[in-house]
Design a protein around this motif. Structure first.
Motif, short mmCIF file in Angstrom:
data_model
loop_
_atom_site.label_atom_id
_atom_site.label_comp_id
_atom_site.label_asym_id
_atom_site.label_seq_id
_atom_site.Cartn_x
_atom_site.Cartn_y
_atom_site.Cartn_z
N UNK A 93 0.76 -1.06 -0.09
CA UNK A 93 -0.09 -0.05 0.01
C UNK A 93 0.80 1.06 0.00
N UNK A 94 2.00 1.23 0.78
CA UNK A 94 2.72 2.46 0.73
C UNK A 94 3.49 2.58 -0.63
N UNK A 95 4.01 1.51 -1.35
CA UNK A 95 4.52 1.75 -2.57
C UNK A 95 3.54 2.31 -3.65
N UNK A 110 -10.90 -0.68 2.88
CA UNK A 110 -10.35 -1.53 1.85
C UNK A 110 -11.15 -2.49 1.23
N UNK A 111 -11.39 -2.65 -0.12
CA UNK A 111 -12.34 -3.23 -0.61
C UNK A 111 -11.78 -4.50 -1.37
N UNK A 112 -12.19 -5.68 -1.30
CA UNK A 112 -11.69 -6.67 -2.12
C UNK A 112 -12.92 -7.06 -2.88
N UNK A 113 -12.91 -7.50 -4.27
CA UNK A 113 -13.90 -8.12 -4.89
C UNK A 113 -13.23 -9.08 -5.94
N UNK A 114 -14.22 -10.11 -6.48
CA UNK A 114 -13.74 -11.10 -7.34
C UNK A 114 -14.77 -11.64 -8.00
N UNK A 132 -5.00 -8.58 6.12
CA UNK A 132 -4.03 -7.29 6.07
C UNK A 132 -2.89 -7.32 6.91
N UNK A 133 -1.83 -7.17 6.48
CA UNK A 133 -0.39 -7.30 7.19
C UNK A 133 0.11 -6.04 7.61
N UNK A 134 1.19 -6.20 8.51
CA UNK A 134 2.09 -4.99 9.08
C UNK A 134 3.17 -4.99 8.10
N UNK A 135 4.13 -3.98 8.52
CA UNK A 135 5.11 -3.75 7.59
C UNK A 135 6.29 -5.00 7.56
N UNK A 136 6.29 -6.17 8.53
CA UNK A 136 6.90 -7.16 8.38
C UNK A 136 6.45 -8.33 7.43
N UNK A 137 5.40 -8.07 6.89
CA UNK A 137 4.61 -9.13 6.08
C UNK A 137 4.28 -10.39 6.51
N UNK A 138 4.35 -10.38 8.00
CA UNK A 138 4.03 -11.63 8.68
C UNK A 138 3.00 -11.31 9.68
N UNK A 213 -4.30 0.29 13.54
CA UNK A 213 -3.03 0.94 12.97
C UNK A 213 -2.15 -0.15 12.30
N UNK A 214 -1.20 0.19 11.36
CA UNK A 214 -0.03 -0.65 11.06
C UNK A 214 -0.26 -1.47 9.92
N UNK A 215 -1.37 -1.31 9.30
CA UNK A 215 -1.55 -2.07 8.09
C UNK A 215 -0.50 -1.53 6.82
N UNK A 216 0.14 -2.14 6.15
CA UNK A 216 0.90 -1.66 5.04
C UNK A 216 0.73 -2.75 3.66
N UNK A 217 0.44 -3.98 3.97
CA UNK A 217 0.27 -4.69 2.86
C UNK A 217 -1.19 -5.37 2.84
#
Length: 249
Positions: A93-95, A110-114, A132-138, A213-217
């Motif tokens: 999300x930051x990139x 944050x909306x997800x559709x398919x 929804x993941x934090x900056x460490x992707x884990x 807070x903390x969502x990045x990915x």
């Protein structure tokens, strides 16, 4: 001219301060809000406004059937000739042009559709898993999982829209919800050469909100069922996937 530090961005009737590294021009060029952040959301070029084109079993690798740039693909073997094709992406999300203060303080939706094909290869031919993941992707801040069952109505091969179910309760910390809220059936009149074809589209919906807070990915993973037949693999197809960020009304 307005300096970077003092720049204010008016979005959806709010005034948001831009971080020092972000300018009006860069924000405009990136356009992180209200657009699909997934790469190659329709890799096979299939149109949801027409019935899924007929297809037979094939021995061609999936990667040769379209543009799957950005997707990580693997196969999970099951019993009785069945298997899952697993496709996944992780959206930074930051990139994409968002920033930590915006995500943490404003908590945009944050909306997800398919969409997936009702192939009738099994009782469940599709699964969608989103984290929804934090900056460490884990570290998982929020997550949702859905595995709709085939309804058995209408002809096979129709498109089914999936939007993740909205959790019944609001939570500001990590949560897990696996309930499936049916949004009813909706007729879509699709023009063809000589007539209108009505497709019945069962709908479910979900928007991540107040996730903390903390969502990045956003880790987006979907599974589609395959059946091995004489002559090759018959697949369940998907199209028009999306991950988007927007301000709540």
């Amino acid at each position: 001219m307005v300096s970077n530090r003092a720049s204010l961005c008016r979005v959806s009737f709010r005034i948001l301060e831009l971080p020092p590294h972000l300018t009006w021009k860069l924000l405009f060029l990136r356009g992180p809000l209200y657009r699909n952040l997934l790469r190659s959301p329709n890799p096979e070029g299939i149109n949801i406004y027409e019935p899924a084109p007929p297809t037979g079993p094939t021995q061609q690798p999936l990667e040769t059937l379209g543009n799957f740039r950005g997707w990580h693909i693997r196969t999970e073997k099951l019993q009785q000739g069945l298997s899952w094709t697993v496709k996944q992406q992780c959206v930074d999300l930051l990139a994409e042009g968002l920033w930590e203060e915006l995500l943490d303080d404003e908590q945009p939706h944050i909306t997800v559709m398919d969409w997936y094909e009702d192939s009738r290869l099994d009782a469940c031919v599709y699964e969608l898993h989103v984290w929804l993941l934090a900056a460490d992707r884990r570290t998982v801040i929020a997550q949702h999982h859905v595995a709709p069952q085939t309804c058995g109505r209408g002809p096979p091969g129709r498109w089914v829209q999936v939007r993740l179910p909205t959790p019944a309760a609001t939570c500001t910390h990590a949560f897990v919800s696996q309930d499936l809220t049916e949004g009813g059936e909706q007729g879509l009149r699709v023009p063809t050469k000589n007539f209108f074809l009505t497709l019945v589209l069962p709908q479910v919906s979900h928007i991540f909100h107040q996730y903390g807070p903390g969502v990045c990915f956003v880790h987006f993973l979907r599974k589609t069922k395959n059946q091995m037949e004489h002559g090759g693999l018959r697949r369940t197809r998907v199209t028009d996937s999306s991950v988007s960020v927007q301000f709540r009304e």
